[in-house]
Enzyme design. Structure first.
Site, PDB file in Angstrom:
ATOM      1  N   ARG A   1      10.179 -12.642  -5.571  1.00 41.22           N
ATOM      2  CA  ARG A   1      10.164 -13.925  -4.854  1.00 41.22           C
ATOM      3  C   ARG A   1       9.054 -14.821  -5.363  1.00 41.22           C
ATOM      4  NH1 ARG A   1       9.602 -13.502   1.384  1.00 41.22           N
ATOM      5  NH2 ARG A   1       8.647 -11.520   0.820  1.00 41.22           N
TER       6      ARG A   1
ATOM      7  N   ASP B   1      14.219  -1.433 -19.340  1.00 42.81           N
ATOM      8  CA  ASP B   1      14.154  -2.858 -18.995  1.00 42.81           C
ATOM      9  C   ASP B   1      15.028  -3.607 -19.978  1.00 42.81           C
ATOM     10  OD1 ASP B   1      11.896  -4.586 -17.215  1.00 42.81           O
ATOM     11  OD2 ASP B   1      12.873  -5.732 -18.809  1.00 42.81           O
TER      12      ASP B   1
ATOM     13  N   ALA C   1      10.832  -2.593 -15.806  1.00 42.01           N
ATOM     14  CA  ALA C   1       9.462  -2.197 -16.195  1.00 42.01           C
ATOM     15  C   ALA C   1       8.483  -3.311 -15.855  1.00 42.01           C
ATOM     16  CB  ALA C   1       9.413  -1.874 -17.684  1.00 42.01           C
TER      17      ALA C   1
ATOM     18  N   HIS D   1      14.881  -5.724   5.946  1.00 46.12           N
ATOM     19  CA  HIS D   1      13.579  -6.015   5.329  1.00 46.12           C
ATOM     20  C   HIS D   1      13.474  -7.530   5.214  1.00 46.12           C
ATOM     21  CE1 HIS D   1      10.035  -5.376   3.010  1.00 46.12           C
ATOM     22  NE2 HIS D   1      10.543  -5.778   1.863  1.00 46.12           N
TER      23      HIS D   1
ATOM     24  N   ARG E   1      14.079 -14.430   0.657  1.00 48.26           N
ATOM     25  CA  ARG E   1      14.796 -13.310   0.037  1.00 48.26           C
ATOM     26  C   ARG E   1      16.248 -13.699  -0.230  1.00 48.26           C
ATOM     27  NH1 ARG E   1      11.516 -10.343   3.533  1.00 48.26           N
ATOM     28  NH2 ARG E   1      10.080  -9.003   2.397  1.00 48.26           N
TER      29      ARG E   1
ATOM     30  N   VAL F   1       6.480  -3.616 -10.159  1.00 49.77           N
ATOM     31  CA  VAL F   1       6.815  -2.492  -9.267  1.00 49.77           C
ATOM     32  C   VAL F   1       7.224  -1.280 -10.091  1.00 49.77           C
ATOM     33  CG1 VAL F   1       8.367  -1.681  -7.454  1.00 49.77           C
ATOM     34  CG2 VAL F   1       7.508  -4.025  -7.378  1.00 49.77           C
TER      35      VAL F   1
ATOM     36  N   ASN G   1      14.859  -6.774  -4.014  1.00 51.27           N
ATOM     37  CA  ASN G   1      15.166  -7.618  -2.843  1.00 51.27           C
ATOM     38  C   ASN G   1      16.256  -8.645  -3.134  1.00 51.27           C
ATOM     39  OD1 ASN G   1      13.501  -6.828  -0.649  1.00 51.27           O
ATOM     40  ND2 ASN G   1      11.730  -7.423  -1.894  1.00 51.27           N
TER      41      ASN G   1
HETATM   42  N1  APR Z   1      18.083  -4.812 -16.597  1.00 51.25           N
HETATM   43  C1  APR Z   1      16.869  -4.233 -16.643  1.00 51.25           C
HETATM   44  N2  APR Z   1      15.743  -4.851 -16.265  1.00 51.25           N
HETATM   45  C2  APR Z   1      15.851  -6.109 -15.834  1.00 51.25           C
HETATM   46  C3  APR Z   1      17.080  -6.780 -15.746  1.00 51.25           C
HETATM   47  C4  APR Z   1      18.238  -6.073 -16.156  1.00 51.25           C
HETATM   48  N3  APR Z   1      19.459  -6.621 -16.115  1.00 51.25           N
HETATM   49  N4  APR Z   1      16.845  -8.013 -15.270  1.00 51.25           N
HETATM   50  C5  APR Z   1      15.541  -8.126 -15.065  1.00 51.25           C
HETATM   51  N5  APR Z   1      14.919  -6.970 -15.394  1.00 51.25           N
HETATM   52  C6  APR Z   1      13.493  -6.651 -15.369  1.00 51.25           C
HETATM   53  C7  APR Z   1      12.605  -7.789 -15.856  1.00 51.25           C
HETATM   54  O1  APR Z   1      12.634  -7.906 -17.265  1.00 51.25           O
HETATM   55  C8  APR Z   1      11.245  -7.360 -15.310  1.00 51.25           C
HETATM   56  O2  APR Z   1      10.526  -6.577 -16.248  1.00 51.25           O
HETATM   57  O3  APR Z   1      13.031  -6.409 -14.050  1.00 51.25           O
HETATM   58  C9  APR Z   1      11.603  -6.520 -14.096  1.00 51.25           C
HETATM   59  C10 APR Z   1      11.127  -7.106 -12.779  1.00 51.25           C
HETATM   60  O4  APR Z   1       9.757  -7.071 -12.809  1.00 51.25           O
HETATM   61  P1  APR Z   1       8.840  -8.191 -12.130  1.00 51.25           P
HETATM   62  O5  APR Z   1       9.340  -9.532 -12.491  1.00 51.25           O
HETATM   63  O6  APR Z   1       7.422  -7.836 -12.424  1.00 51.25           O
HETATM   64  O7  APR Z   1       9.129  -7.996 -10.578  1.00 51.25           O
HETATM   65  P2  APR Z   1       8.478  -6.894  -9.594  1.00 51.25           P
HETATM   66  O8  APR Z   1       7.271  -7.451  -8.959  1.00 51.25           O
HETATM   67  O9  APR Z   1       8.388  -5.606 -10.303  1.00 51.25           O
HETATM   68  O10 APR Z   1       9.603  -6.813  -8.462  1.00 51.25           O
HETATM   69  C11 APR Z   1      10.866  -6.265  -8.740  1.00 51.25           C
HETATM   70  O11 APR Z   1      11.155  -5.341  -6.540  1.00 51.25           O
HETATM   71  O12 APR Z   1       9.900  -5.511  -4.592  1.00 51.25           O
HETATM   72  C12 APR Z   1      10.998  -6.006  -5.300  1.00 51.25           C
HETATM   73  O13 APR Z   1      11.108  -8.327  -4.586  1.00 51.25           O
HETATM   74  C13 APR Z   1      10.826  -7.472  -5.664  1.00 51.25           C
HETATM   75  O14 APR Z   1      13.119  -7.763  -6.272  1.00 51.25           O
HETATM   76  C14 APR Z   1      11.819  -7.595  -6.787  1.00 51.25           C
HETATM   77  C15 APR Z   1      11.723  -6.237  -7.482  1.00 51.25           C
END
Ligand code: APR
Length: 322
Positions: A92, A43, A20, A185, A98, A23, A130
């Protein structure tokens, strides 16, 4: 009044969005506002998916959609989903490649896929996390699904970036540009000007080779350019849009031809990896992988990209044994 069978609405599809963050929550917003599916957002952080879900639910009236959204930390609440989109993981940071993310995100992807599939065994999977091509492969292996039902989102985004840059350059709406980007990618992705057209005209007839090379370079660095500007986190609006295009193609059985990371088993001379290639995408996932005829240079560029993905993958396969 008797409704004809065709007029009876099927129950809405349910999409689980894992992660959550930027993305995931942007994707959830698009799915709801396009009336595409009910969404369950999950999440690992307590409160986060619930807060995002409540916020999005409160926009339903203004946005005029009637889809539901649930935020949760419990996979039971995601049961019976038609589609699972994996966005969980770390984004990243500036200066980070990556590849640096492979180990951390690999563990997260494997764990979340296993948990989501345990309660939604009929779901297909779209991977967004990624490094994409490696994560898609790990997700497929962790899911134990036929490869057609596990795809990775990258080519749609890379093509959208190439499309945007060409449209700016030529002063045309982006919809006029049909762009094709193959390969992993990453920095070795393979934008294909021969298969990129503007109003049906090959882009090479409209732009000089030098200018085109600059736009290809900018496309290759499309994600990194945004990371540098934001300083914290990565791109998410365009990634969420691209994932939404793929969700729609699957749920509405559009059978669109889209570049996406699919499992290759001999196509393009490549075997047992996920890599960006044009596919026909419908309800069952990948219905067909289209094999374009490539020049020797294009084929060599694709092979270089594939070799780099394979190398990253070698270091991540052990994660599947845990
Ligand atoms: N289970 C569920 N959620 C998780 C877990 C898990 N084991 N580990 C991490 N998360 C959640 C984090 O708590 C966070 O809310 O994944 C979310 C990632 O969100 P962001 O840090 O905002 O990252 P975001 O910009 O959304 O990118 C997510 O998509 O485009 C790709 O490179 C990017 O790998 C990255 C992914």
């Amino acid at each position: 009044m008797n409704a004809s069978p065709a007029a009876v609405d099927r129950p809405p599809s349910q999409v689980t969005v894992v992660g959550a963050g930027n993305v995931g929550s942007t994707l959830a917003q698009r799915l709801l506002e396009h009336n595409l599916a009910n969404v369950v957002l999950i999440d690992i952080v307590a409160g986060r998916p619930q807060g995002v879900a409540l916020d999005l639910a409160q926009a339903a009236g203004s946005e005029g959609h009637n889809r539901s959204i649930v935020g949760t930390n419990d996979y039971q609440d995601t049961a019976h989903s038609d589609l699972v989109v994996i966005t969980a993981g770390l984004p990243r940071r500036p200066g980070m490649t990556r590849d640096d993310l492979t180990q951390t995100n690999g563990k997260i992807v494997i764990e979340t896929v296993r948990q989501a599939l345990a309660v939604s065994p009929l779901a297909s999977i779209i991977v967004v996390t990624n490094p994409l091509d490696v994560m898609a492969y790990l997700a497929w292996r962790a899911s134990e699904l036929p490869p057609q039902r596990v795809v990775g989102m990258a080519g749609v985004l890379d093509s959208a970036r190439f499309q945007r840059f060409i449209a700016w350059e030529l002063g045309v709406p982006p919809q006029e540009v049909s762009a094709m980007v193959l390969g992993g990618h990453g920095d070795l992705m393979v934008p294909l000007p021969r298969y990129t057209t503007v109003g049906g005209i090959p882009v090479g007839e409209l732009l000089s080779a030098d200018r085109l090379a600059e736009l290809i370079d900018r496309t290759r660095n499309g994600g990194a350019e945004i990371v540098q500007l934001l300083k914290q986190g990565g791109a998410y609006y365009a990634p969420a849009s691209s994932a939404c295009v793929m969700v729609e193609a699957i749920l509405r059985h559009q059978r669109r031809i889209l570049p996406l990371a699919a499992h290759l088993s001999g196509q393009y001379g490549l075997d047992d990896l996920y890599l960006g290639v044009p596919c026909r995408l419908g309800r069952g996932g990948v219905e067909e992988i289209l094999e374009l005829s490539l020049t020797a240079d294009e084929q060599a560029a694709l092979a270089r990209s594939a070799a780099s993905v394979k190398q990253q993958l070698q270091g991540a396969l052990a994660l599947l044994e845990v």
